[in-house]
Every structure is written in structure tokens, then in C-alpha cells.
Design a protein around this motif. Structure first.
Motif, PDB file in Angstrom:
ATOM      1  N   GLU A   1       0.833  -1.210   0.000  1.00 18.14           N
ATOM      2  CA  GLU A   1       0.000   0.000   0.000  1.00 18.14           C
ATOM      3  C   GLU A   1       0.864   1.254   0.000  1.00 18.14           C
ATOM      4  N   GLU A   2       1.881   1.273   0.826  1.00 16.36           N
ATOM      5  CA  GLU A   2       2.771   2.434   0.891  1.00 16.36           C
ATOM      6  C   GLU A   2       3.494   2.628  -0.451  1.00 16.36           C
ATOM      7  N   GLY A   3       3.932   1.517  -1.049  1.00 17.17           N
ATOM      8  CA  GLY A   3       4.622   1.600  -2.335  1.00 17.17           C
ATOM      9  C   GLY A   3       3.742   2.150  -3.438  1.00 17.17           C
ATOM     10  N   ILE A   4       2.476   1.761  -3.435  1.00 16.19           N
ATOM     11  CA  ILE A   4       1.536   2.275  -4.446  1.00 16.19           C
ATOM     12  C   ILE A   4       1.356   3.777  -4.280  1.00 16.19           C
ATOM     13  N   ILE A   5       1.195   4.213  -3.055  1.00 11.48           N
ATOM     14  CA  ILE A   5       1.035   5.650  -2.796  1.00 11.48           C
ATOM     15  C   ILE A   5       2.280   6.412  -3.238  1.00 11.48           C
ATOM     16  N   GLN A   6       3.454   5.910  -2.861  1.00  9.48           N
ATOM     17  CA  GLN A   6       4.709   6.567  -3.249  1.00  9.48           C
ATOM     18  C   GLN A   6       4.839   6.639  -4.769  1.00  9.48           C
ATOM     19  N   ALA A   7       4.556   5.539  -5.430  1.00  6.46           N
ATOM     20  CA  ALA A   7       4.700   5.487  -6.886  1.00  6.46           C
ATOM     21  C   ALA A   7       3.742   6.456  -7.568  1.00  6.46           C
ATOM     22  N   PHE A   8       2.503   6.504  -7.089  1.00  8.18           N
ATOM     23  CA  PHE A   8       1.541   7.429  -7.689  1.00  8.18           C
ATOM     24  C   PHE A   8       1.985   8.874  -7.499  1.00  8.18           C
ATOM     25  N   HIS A   9       2.402   9.230  -6.289  1.00  8.22           N
ATOM     26  CA  HIS A   9       2.819  10.610  -6.023  1.00  8.22           C
ATOM     27  C   HIS A   9       4.031  10.989  -6.868  1.00  8.22           C
ATOM     28  N   GLU A  10       4.970  10.074  -7.021  1.00  9.78           N
ATOM     29  CA  GLU A  10       6.139  10.363  -7.840  1.00  9.78           C
ATOM     30  C   GLU A  10       5.746  10.574  -9.299  1.00  9.78           C
ATOM     31  N   ALA A  11       4.888   9.721  -9.815  1.00 13.82           N
ATOM     32  CA  ALA A  11       4.445   9.864 -11.206  1.00 13.82           C
ATOM     33  C   ALA A  11       3.690  11.177 -11.401  1.00 13.82           C
ATOM     34  N   ARG A  12       2.793  11.493 -10.479  1.00 16.81           N
ATOM     35  CA  ARG A  12       2.033  12.745 -10.581  1.00 16.81           C
ATOM     36  C   ARG A  12       2.963  13.956 -10.540  1.00 16.81           C
ATOM     37  N   ASP A  13       3.938  13.929  -9.623  1.00 14.13           N
ATOM     38  CA  ASP A  13       4.881  15.046  -9.521  1.00 14.13           C
ATOM     39  C   ASP A  13       5.709  15.196 -10.796  1.00 14.13           C
ATOM     40  N   LYS A  14       6.147  14.071 -11.375  1.00 15.93           N
ATOM     41  CA  LYS A  14       6.895  14.117 -12.629  1.00 15.93           C
ATOM     42  C   LYS A  14       6.046  14.707 -13.747  1.00 15.93           C
ATOM     43  N   LEU A  15       4.791  14.323 -13.791  1.00 19.89           N
ATOM     44  CA  LEU A  15       3.903  14.839 -14.825  1.00 19.89           C
ATOM     45  C   LEU A  15       3.701  16.341 -14.676  1.00 19.89           C
ATOM     46  N   GLN A  16       3.466  16.783 -13.461  1.00 21.16           N
ATOM     47  CA  GLN A  16       3.288  18.219 -13.236  1.00 21.16           C
ATOM     48  C   GLN A  16       4.542  18.983 -13.634  1.00 21.16           C
ATOM     49  N   GLN A  17       5.713  18.452 -13.297  1.00 23.24           N
ATOM     50  CA  GLN A  17       6.954  19.127 -13.656  1.00 23.24           C
ATOM     51  C   GLN A  17       7.142  19.147 -15.173  1.00 23.24           C
ATOM     52  N   THR A  18       6.766  18.069 -15.839  1.00 24.67           N
ATOM     53  CA  THR A  18       6.856  18.008 -17.297  1.00 24.67           C
ATOM     54  C   THR A  18       6.008  19.107 -17.932  1.00 24.67           C
ATOM     55  N   VAL A  19       4.796  19.268 -17.431  1.00 25.77           N
ATOM     56  CA  VAL A  19       3.901  20.302 -17.965  1.00 25.77           C
ATOM     57  C   VAL A  19       4.490  21.684 -17.734  1.00 25.77           C
ATOM     58  N   LEU A  20       4.961  21.934 -16.515  1.00 25.13           N
ATOM     59  CA  LEU A  20       5.543  23.248 -16.222  1.00 25.13           C
ATOM     60  C   LEU A  20       6.776  23.511 -17.080  1.00 25.13           C
ATOM     61  N   ASP A  21       7.600  22.491 -17.287  1.00 21.31           N
ATOM     62  CA  ASP A  21       8.790  22.656 -18.124  1.00 21.31           C
ATOM     63  C   ASP A  21       8.398  22.981 -19.566  1.00 21.31           C
ATOM     64  N   LYS A  22       7.377  22.306 -20.082  1.00 26.95           N
ATOM     65  CA  LYS A  22       6.950  22.538 -21.459  1.00 26.95           C
ATOM     66  C   LYS A  22       6.385  23.940 -21.645  1.00 26.95           C
ATOM     67  N   LEU A  23       5.780  24.467 -20.602  1.00 28.40           N
ATOM     68  CA  LEU A  23       5.208  25.809 -20.694  1.00 28.40           C
ATOM     69  C   LEU A  23       6.187  26.880 -20.235  1.00 28.40           C
ATOM     70  N   GLY A  24       7.355  26.475 -19.832  1.00 30.16           N
ATOM     71  CA  GLY A  24       8.342  27.445 -19.387  1.00 30.16           C
ATOM     72  C   GLY A  24       7.970  28.102 -18.074  1.00 30.16           C
ATOM     73  N   GLY A  25       7.145  27.451 -17.274  1.00 28.73           N
ATOM     74  CA  GLY A  25       6.757  27.994 -15.980  1.00 28.73           C
ATOM     75  C   GLY A  25       5.875  29.218 -16.075  1.00 28.73           C
ATOM     76  N   GLU A  26       5.286  29.473 -17.236  1.00 28.50           N
ATOM     77  CA  GLU A  26       4.505  30.699 -17.447  1.00 28.50           C
ATOM     78  C   GLU A  26       3.008  30.511 -17.299  1.00 28.50           C
ATOM     79  N   ILE A  27       2.575  29.399 -16.794  1.00 22.66           N
ATOM     80  CA  ILE A  27       1.136  29.149 -16.751  1.00 22.66           C
ATOM     81  C   ILE A  27       0.557  29.548 -15.390  1.00 22.66           C
ATOM     82  N   PRO A  28      -0.524  30.303 -15.397  1.00 21.75           N
ATOM     83  CA  PRO A  28      -1.180  30.631 -14.137  1.00 21.75           C
ATOM     84  C   PRO A  28      -1.768  29.357 -13.520  1.00 21.75           C
ATOM     85  N   PRO A  29      -1.689  29.187 -12.205  1.00 21.77           N
ATOM     86  CA  PRO A  29      -2.176  27.955 -11.563  1.00 21.77           C
ATOM     87  C   PRO A  29      -3.622  27.611 -11.884  1.00 21.77           C
TER      88      PRO A  29
END
Length: 96
Positions: free
Chosen positions: A59-87
Motif C-alpha cells: 500500500e505504501e509503495g503504491i502511494i509513493q509510486a503514484f505521487h512520484e508519477a504525478r509530480d513528474k507529470l506536473q513538472q513536465t507540464v511546467l517545463d513545457k510551458l516554461g513555468g509561465e502558466i497561471p495555476p
């Protein structure tokens, strides 16, 4: 106002681009892997067989894996937009 319209167009383009992106998150020292699409849809869950005997660690591993994937995805989006997107626009690309 023009900048907002321009930004919304960039968000729409990114939303289409995200259809072809996947990210992987890992937990439990790599024994759990979750693969998310660019729109936060879970595509796969990989679990090492030995973790099936350890429910709490699984259970802990699933939570960790999901949070890591979500964080990577959010960072990917911000990187693609150059950090210029309003929240408030993040929800328009599926990561808000």
C-alpha cells in the motif's frame, strides 16, 4: 487580455501533446511502478510478486509510486510551458 488568450491556446496545444506522454513513478525501492498518461490516467501498475505478501508495504509503495508519477507529470507540464502558466489554468491540461 491578449496574453491570457495566447496562454489558453498554449494550454490547448499542450493538452493535445499530453496524449502522447507517459511518466513512471516508483515506490517500495522500485518494487512498485505506476505508469500515468499525460492526462493522469493510470495505464499500468507493476508489482514485484514478493510484495503481495506484505500488504502494508505494498500500500505504501503504491502511494509513493503514484505521487512520484504525478509530480513528474506536473513538472513536465511546467517545463513545457516554461513555468509561465497561471495555476488556475492547470486544470485545463489535466493536472490541476
Amino acid at each position: 487580455m491578449w496574453d491570457l488568450l495566447k496562454m489558453m491556446k498554449r494550454v490547448q496545444n499542450l493538452a493535445q501533446e499530453l496524449e502522447n506522454i507517459t511518466v513512471v513513478g516508483e515506490g517500495a525501492e522500485g518494487k512498485v511502478r505506476i505508469i500515468l498518461s499525460g492526462h493522469q490516467q493510470m495505464k499500468a501498475v507493476e508489482i514485484a510478486p514478493e510484495l503481495l505478501q506484505e500488504p502494508a508495504r505494498l500500500e505504501e509503495g503504491i502511494i509513493q509510486a503514484f505521487h512520484e508519477a504525478r509530480d513528474k507529470l506536473q513538472q513536465t507540464v511546467l517545463d513545457k510551458l516554461g513555468g509561465e502558466i497561471p495555476p488556475f489554468l492547470l486544470g485545463n491540461v489535466g493536472i490541476g
